[in-house]
Each structure stands twice: as C-alpha cells, then as structure tokens.
Enzyme design. Structure first.
Site, mmCIF file in Angstrom:
data_model
loop_
_atom_site.group_PDB
_atom_site.id
_atom_site.type_symbol
_atom_site.label_atom_id
_atom_site.label_comp_id
_atom_site.label_asym_id
_atom_site.label_seq_id
_atom_site.Cartn_x
_atom_site.Cartn_y
_atom_site.Cartn_z
ATOM 1 N N ARG A 1 2.503 26.666 -10.724
ATOM 2 C CA ARG A 1 1.734 26.187 -11.876
ATOM 3 C C ARG A 1 0.356 26.895 -11.802
ATOM 4 N NH1 ARG A 1 2.497 19.784 -10.959
ATOM 5 N NH2 ARG A 1 1.989 19.855 -8.794
ATOM 6 N N ARG B 1 6.528 19.617 2.385
ATOM 7 C CA ARG B 1 6.227 21.035 1.796
ATOM 8 C C ARG B 1 4.693 21.107 1.684
ATOM 9 N NH1 ARG B 1 8.808 25.167 1.640
ATOM 10 N NH2 ARG B 1 8.488 25.576 -0.646
ATOM 11 N N TYR C 1 7.076 9.889 -1.515
ATOM 12 C CA TYR C 1 6.551 10.682 -2.589
ATOM 13 C C TYR C 1 5.912 9.759 -3.485
ATOM 14 C CZ TYR C 1 6.975 14.528 -6.082
ATOM 15 O OH TYR C 1 6.914 15.506 -6.984
ATOM 16 N N ARG D 1 13.022 12.883 -23.542
ATOM 17 C CA ARG D 1 12.740 12.304 -24.916
ATOM 18 C C ARG D 1 13.502 12.862 -26.025
ATOM 19 N NH1 ARG D 1 7.320 12.333 -23.591
ATOM 20 N NH2 ARG D 1 6.818 10.368 -22.059
ATOM 21 N N ARG E 1 11.914 11.889 -11.844
ATOM 22 C CA ARG E 1 10.569 11.478 -12.330
ATOM 23 C C ARG E 1 10.234 12.028 -13.715
ATOM 24 N NH1 ARG E 1 6.622 11.264 -8.190
ATOM 25 N NH2 ARG E 1 5.301 12.855 -9.266
ATOM 26 N N GLU F 1 -0.935 27.730 -8.203
ATOM 27 C CA GLU F 1 -0.522 26.703 -7.102
ATOM 28 C C GLU F 1 0.606 27.341 -6.310
ATOM 29 O OE1 GLU F 1 -0.754 22.588 -8.146
ATOM 30 O OE2 GLU F 1 1.185 22.315 -7.181
ATOM 31 N N ASP G 1 2.900 8.431 -6.242
ATOM 32 C CA ASP G 1 1.892 8.644 -7.259
ATOM 33 C C ASP G 1 0.702 7.894 -6.651
ATOM 34 O OD1 ASP G 1 2.792 10.570 -8.589
ATOM 35 O OD2 ASP G 1 3.858 9.618 -9.808
HETATM 36 P P1 FAD Z 1 -4.047 11.258 1.373
HETATM 37 O O1 FAD Z 1 -4.971 11.508 0.039
HETATM 38 O O2 FAD Z 1 -3.276 12.420 1.817
HETATM 39 O O3 FAD Z 1 -5.017 10.961 2.727
HETATM 40 C C1 FAD Z 1 -4.943 11.031 3.818
HETATM 41 C C2 FAD Z 1 -6.188 11.426 4.564
HETATM 42 O O4 FAD Z 1 -6.035 11.221 5.941
HETATM 43 C C3 FAD Z 1 -6.361 12.956 4.372
HETATM 44 O O5 FAD Z 1 -7.972 13.346 3.813
HETATM 45 C C4 FAD Z 1 -6.264 13.588 5.867
HETATM 46 O O6 FAD Z 1 -7.346 14.568 6.132
HETATM 47 C C5 FAD Z 1 -6.707 12.322 6.426
HETATM 48 N N1 FAD Z 1 -5.854 12.644 8.149
HETATM 49 C C6 FAD Z 1 -4.583 12.839 8.327
HETATM 50 N N2 FAD Z 1 -4.513 12.748 9.607
HETATM 51 C C7 FAD Z 1 -5.894 12.463 10.134
HETATM 52 C C8 FAD Z 1 -6.235 12.186 11.542
HETATM 53 N N3 FAD Z 1 -5.217 12.352 12.671
HETATM 54 N N4 FAD Z 1 -7.584 11.862 11.716
HETATM 55 C C9 FAD Z 1 -8.108 11.895 10.668
HETATM 56 N N5 FAD Z 1 -8.125 12.020 9.448
HETATM 57 C C10 FAD Z 1 -6.757 12.194 9.202
HETATM 58 N N6 FAD Z 1 -0.502 11.504 -7.831
HETATM 59 C C11 FAD Z 1 -0.646 10.920 -9.205
HETATM 60 O O7 FAD Z 1 -0.388 9.764 -9.673
HETATM 61 N N7 FAD Z 1 -0.720 11.873 -10.195
HETATM 62 C C12 FAD Z 1 -0.917 13.350 -10.000
HETATM 63 O O8 FAD Z 1 -1.002 13.888 -10.845
HETATM 64 C C13 FAD Z 1 -0.633 13.674 -8.604
HETATM 65 N N8 FAD Z 1 -0.553 14.882 -8.349
HETATM 66 C C14 FAD Z 1 -0.423 15.346 -7.163
HETATM 67 C C15 FAD Z 1 -0.512 16.975 -7.022
HETATM 68 C C16 FAD Z 1 -0.311 17.086 -5.665
HETATM 69 C C17 FAD Z 1 -0.574 18.841 -5.356
HETATM 70 C C18 FAD Z 1 -0.265 16.422 -4.495
HETATM 71 C C19 FAD Z 1 -0.014 16.923 -3.176
HETATM 72 C C20 FAD Z 1 -0.101 14.956 -4.887
HETATM 73 C C21 FAD Z 1 -0.423 14.514 -6.168
HETATM 74 N N9 FAD Z 1 -0.307 13.346 -6.266
HETATM 75 C C22 FAD Z 1 -0.568 12.672 -7.615
HETATM 76 C C23 FAD Z 1 -0.321 12.069 -5.350
HETATM 77 C C24 FAD Z 1 -1.472 11.708 -4.802
HETATM 78 O O9 FAD Z 1 -2.305 12.910 -4.139
HETATM 79 C C25 FAD Z 1 -1.443 10.622 -3.691
HETATM 80 O O10 FAD Z 1 -0.392 9.754 -4.151
HETATM 81 C C26 FAD Z 1 -2.522 10.078 -2.918
HETATM 82 O O11 FAD Z 1 -3.603 11.015 -3.076
HETATM 83 C C27 FAD Z 1 -2.079 9.827 -1.483
HETATM 84 O O12 FAD Z 1 -3.259 8.958 -0.916
HETATM 85 P P2 FAD Z 1 -3.225 8.524 0.543
HETATM 86 O O13 FAD Z 1 -4.057 7.853 0.903
HETATM 87 O O14 FAD Z 1 -1.733 8.091 0.822
HETATM 88 O O15 FAD Z 1 -3.356 10.019 1.271
HETATM 89 N N1 UDP Z 2 10.091 20.159 -12.386
HETATM 90 C C1 UDP Z 2 10.718 21.246 -12.833
HETATM 91 N N2 UDP Z 2 10.342 22.105 -13.943
HETATM 92 C C2 UDP Z 2 9.103 21.974 -14.229
HETATM 93 C C3 UDP Z 2 8.469 20.854 -13.568
HETATM 94 C C4 UDP Z 2 8.763 20.071 -12.830
HETATM 95 O O1 UDP Z 2 12.070 21.558 -12.537
HETATM 96 O O2 UDP Z 2 8.373 22.622 -15.030
HETATM 97 C C5 UDP Z 2 10.894 19.543 -11.302
HETATM 98 C C6 UDP Z 2 10.636 19.947 -9.925
HETATM 99 O O3 UDP Z 2 11.815 19.656 -9.083
HETATM 100 C C7 UDP Z 2 9.437 18.942 -9.541
HETATM 101 C C8 UDP Z 2 10.049 17.724 -10.059
HETATM 102 O O4 UDP Z 2 10.472 18.198 -11.469
HETATM 103 O O5 UDP Z 2 9.371 19.014 -8.103
HETATM 104 C C9 UDP Z 2 8.775 16.507 -10.353
HETATM 105 O O6 UDP Z 2 7.844 17.298 -11.188
HETATM 106 P P1 UDP Z 2 6.379 16.698 -11.126
HETATM 107 O O7 UDP Z 2 5.475 17.354 -12.187
HETATM 108 O O8 UDP Z 2 6.413 15.177 -11.112
HETATM 109 O O9 UDP Z 2 5.845 17.172 -9.574
HETATM 110 P P2 UDP Z 2 4.530 17.022 -8.741
HETATM 111 O O10 UDP Z 2 3.510 16.580 -9.788
HETATM 112 O O11 UDP Z 2 4.607 15.832 -7.948
HETATM 113 O O12 UDP Z 2 4.331 17.877 -8.090
#
Ligand code: FAD
Ligand code: UDP
Length: 371
Positions: A279, A248, A347, A175, A171, A299, A349
């Site tokens: 982070r 996780r 997984y 560069r 991911r 986090e 985005d």
């Molecule tokens: P979710 O946003 O998980 O929504 C699912 C919803 O369903 C939740 O609100 C949950 O409460 C609800 N639900 C589940 N089961 C039930 C039930 N039985 N009854 C009622 N409600 C229920 N993507 C990026 O592009 N850029 C980023 O920088 C980025 N950073 C991230 C950082 C973190 C820490 C995490 C965890 C994810 C990140 N993502 C990022 C990914 C992004 O969050 C997801 O791709 C996106 O929000 C997922 O949308 P979704 O609709 O699939 O699910």
């Molecule tokens: N990663 C790492 N060091 C860093 C940042 C990321 O080793 O400083 C690795 C780690 O395994 C992580 C993966 O790269 O799970 C993907 O990173 P990303 O920032 O895309 O993770 P996310 O935003 O989805 O948590």
C-alpha cells in the site's frame, strides 16, 4: 522496598493504558523502551507539518463504548472514515468489497445481481472453508479473489492463500450497499494532533528510559519494580526455549513530495503480485491536511528475522501451538504481567489492546476499569 510499583517493558498502548490506571491509583511506574520514543506502533513523526504514522497507517475504530469514551477523554477525535481504494493493473476499485466494487467489476447495479454473480463463482467451494483461499471465494467469488485478494495477501503474509487461516480475510466487511467505509464499528476517527497526544497523556507522571532493552539487563530491572508489565515478544522473554514464533515484518519507504495531493486518498492498496509494496499511505489525508507538500509511505512486507521489528503475529496452527507452550510458563509467573500484541501473540487492533489492558488493570486494582 523496591523503587517502583511497576516496571513497564515497552511503551505501546497496552503499557500506556495500564500505566494510566496505575498512576490513577497512586502507583509509581518506570517505562523501559527499546526504541528512542514512546508510543510503540502508534508513534507519529512530524514532517512538513504532517503527522506521519511511522509504523504504518493507524485508524482507530471500535464498537466498545467504554474504550471509545476512554480515548476521547484523552484526545479529541476527528471524523476520518477509512475508505481505501485498490489499484489492480491500471484500474481502481473501492474497498471494502461493496456494491461500488461489484458494479465496477461486473457492471451489476442491484444487490440481487451482485449476489447472483458471487453465488455462480463460489459454487465449487463446498462445506466449511478450509483456508483463506476458500474463505475468500466463498465470500466474494473468484474474480475478486484473483484481482483484489490473492496477490495482496500472498505479498503480505509471504505464504500461499491455501496455507493461511481463513479468519484473516473475515476482518474485511462484504456489503451489498454502496458504502465504502472499511470498518463496521460504531466509532471511528483519528486523534486530532496525531497519536502522540494520546501517548503523552497515557504516560504522564511515569519515569522513562528510552533506548534500553529490558532483556539485556533483566535482573537490574526486576530489582527496580515489584511487578513487571511485559509487552515485548513472549518467546524472547523465555530466550526462545521452545523455538521462535513467526512474525511478518514490514519495511517503510517514506518520501516528501513537492505537491499538495499525490493520490487523493489516505490509503491506496496495490493488489497485484508484480508490485512489491502492498500500500501507499498519504498521511495528510488522515487529518484533512492542506499543507503545500505531502508525505507518502510505501509499505513493503518482509519475512521477519531477529533484529527486525515483529509487526504481525502469524496466527496459524503451528505458531498457535508454540504460543500455548510459552503461555503456560507465563501463567505461572508471579509478579509479571504479559500483555499486548506481542506478549499475547494476537493480531489485535488498538481497541482490543486497550480493552485487554483495561481488563488487566481492573483485576490488578480492583476497580471498575475493565472494558
Ligand atoms: P506495541 O505498540 O508493539 O508496543 C510494544 C513496545 O515494546 C514497542 O515499542 C517495542 O519497541 C517495545 N519492546 C519490545 N521488547 C522490548 C524490550 N525487550 N525492551 C524494551 N522495549 C521493548 N490497529 C488498529 O486499531 N487500526 C489500524 O489501522 C492498525 N493498523 C496497523 C498497521 C500496522 C502496519 C501494524 C503493524 C499494526 C496496526 N494496528 C492497527 C495494530 C496496532 O498497532 C496494535 O494493536 C497496537 O499498537 C499494539 O500495542 P501494544 O502495546 O500491544 O504493542
Ligand atoms: N486484504 C486483501 N486485499 C486488500 C486488503 C486486505 O486481500 O486490498 C486481505 C489481506 O489478507 C490482509 C487482510 O485482508 O492481510 C486484512 O486486511 P487489513 O486491512 O485488516 O490488514 P491490516 O490493516 O491489519 O494490515
């Protein structure tokens, strides 16, 4: 006649994008959300005038113009570019791995010198990398693996790098230029006013029930709608009959600080094993905030167990096999659509979730909604 055309379970991006298209086609929607707010993981809470990303830093990036145009039709995006810095034993390194990182580490100045250094350090990895450790060393050499990858990854995933799939590390860009942009995508930014602006537009016109778990009352909700759009965990939908998928989880510790600028960057990664968090996010920097105070979030990765939020699917072989069993059942369902990070166990985005929902909406409504 059922009361609604669609009952949407969950209110994240998948449900939101699907609901937006459904409304456009004159369909009625009920949203059932377990949490006490809409938006899923993109939800922002306002603190000290700052939009705090309640479920971890969310930076929007995509190369899909259709997805970019869609979200820009709902909210204006700023020019934020993600450039995290990694802290390791008192030193700061630029991310992703680029000439700034290589210079800091080895004193090399040119791409050729950096390539030579990496090729010396990857010499013992022969053939196709078999796991994340081999893939990382192949990409950036052993020094970077040991300082910037190993500790962070093992904290994040709770597993040895030898037991993790190599795609996780692919991911990240590598560069041979002095470019600290974390993403290769063509478009990037944060919605001005925070992600709730998007959420409000996506669910406009829907009826909403918050704090309700669909699975606890599924017969009642099935009766309410012609079709269910389910975005929760797929194994929970089937009462874990083949076993539990692994996720996780994360614990967030948020603090308001009486100072304007704590770390000078939105994201600082802590890559050493001994520090328990991965982070620290300083939220104001996503929107170039000038407030007097600041809000930071540490986090902490955590093993998931029932009752905790499942944030990351663990896409290893064992879980992929189990997911396939559930997927076979889901394919046979009539009047239930499974979508999003949890129901597709991917997984994804944000842009990929939007793309998946647009494609599903296109199949459902027969228009050119797909991405
Ligand atoms: P979710 O946003 O998980 O929504 C699912 C919803 O369903 C939740 O609100 C949950 O409460 C609800 N639900 C589940 N089961 C039930 C039930 N039985 N009854 C009622 N409600 C229920 N993507 C990026 O592009 N850029 C980023 O920088 C980025 N950073 C991230 C950082 C973190 C820490 C995490 C965890 C994810 C990140 N993502 C990022 C990914 C992004 O969050 C997801 O791709 C996106 O929000 C997922 O949308 P979704 O609709 O699939 O699910
Ligand atoms: N990663 C790492 N060091 C860093 C940042 C990321 O080793 O400083 C690795 C780690 O395994 C992580 C993966 O790269 O799970 C993907 O990173 P990303 O920032 O895309 O993770 P996310 O935003 O989805 O948590």
């Amino acid at each position: 006649m059922k009361k609604y055309n669609y009952v949407l379970v969950g209110s994240g991006l998948f449900a939101g994008v699907f609901a937006w298209h459904a409304k456009k086609h004159g369909k009625s929607c009920l949203v059932v959300e377990r949490r006490d707010h809409l938006g899923g993981n993109i939800y922002c809470e306002e603190m000290e005038g700052i939009h705090v990303h309640q479920y971890g830093a969310h930076i929007f990036h995509t190369s899909n113009k259709k997805v970019w145009d869609f979200v820009n039709g709902l909210a204006e995006f700023n020019r934020y570019t993600n450039s995290p810095v990694a802290y390791y034993k008192g030193e700061m390194y630029n991310m992703p791995f680029n000439m700034n990182t290589f210079h800091k580490l080895w004193g090399v100045r040119t791409p050729k010198e950096a390539m030579e250094k990496i090729s010396e350090q990857q010499a013992d990895i022969k053939g196709e990398p078999k796991n994340l450790e081999e893939q990382a060393i192949r990409l950036v050499g052993r020094d970077i693996y040991e300082r910037l990858i190993k500790g962070y990854t093992e904290k994040q995933w709770g597993r040895d790098c030898k037991d993790l799939p190599s795609f996780i590390i692919r991911r990240l860009p590598v560069r041979y230029t002095y470019d600290n942009n974390y993403f290769n995508d063509r478009y990037q930014g944060i919605p001005i006013g925070g992600y709730n602006v998007l959420t409000e537009k996506l669910f406009a016109g829907c009826d909403v029930e918050l704090g309700r778990d669909f699975l606890e009352d599924r017969e009642y909700y099935r009766e309410m709608g012609e079709t269910v759009v389910y975005t929760g965990p797929i194994d929970a939908y089937y009462d874990y009959r083949f076993g539990k998928l692994e996720y996780r989880s994360l614990r967030f510790e948020t603090e308001v600080l009486d100072e304007p600028n704590y770390q000078g960057n939105a994201v600082v990664n802590y890559t050493e094993r001994e520090i328990p968090y991965t982070r620290i996010i300083e939220h104001k920097h996503f929107e170039f905030g000038t407030q007097e105070k600041t809000v930071i979030t540490r986090e902490y990765p955590a093993e998931w167990s029932p009752g905790m939020e499942p944030y990351y699917p663990v896409n290893d072989e064992k879980n992929a096999g189990l997911y396939q069993q559930y997927h076979q059942l889901a394919r046979k369902e009539e009047h239930v659509i499974f979508g999003g990070r949890l129901a597709e166990y991917q997984y994804y985005d944000m842009d990929k979730v939007i793309e998946s929902a647009m494609n599903r909406a296109e199949r459902e409504f027969g228009e050119n909604a797909g991405a």
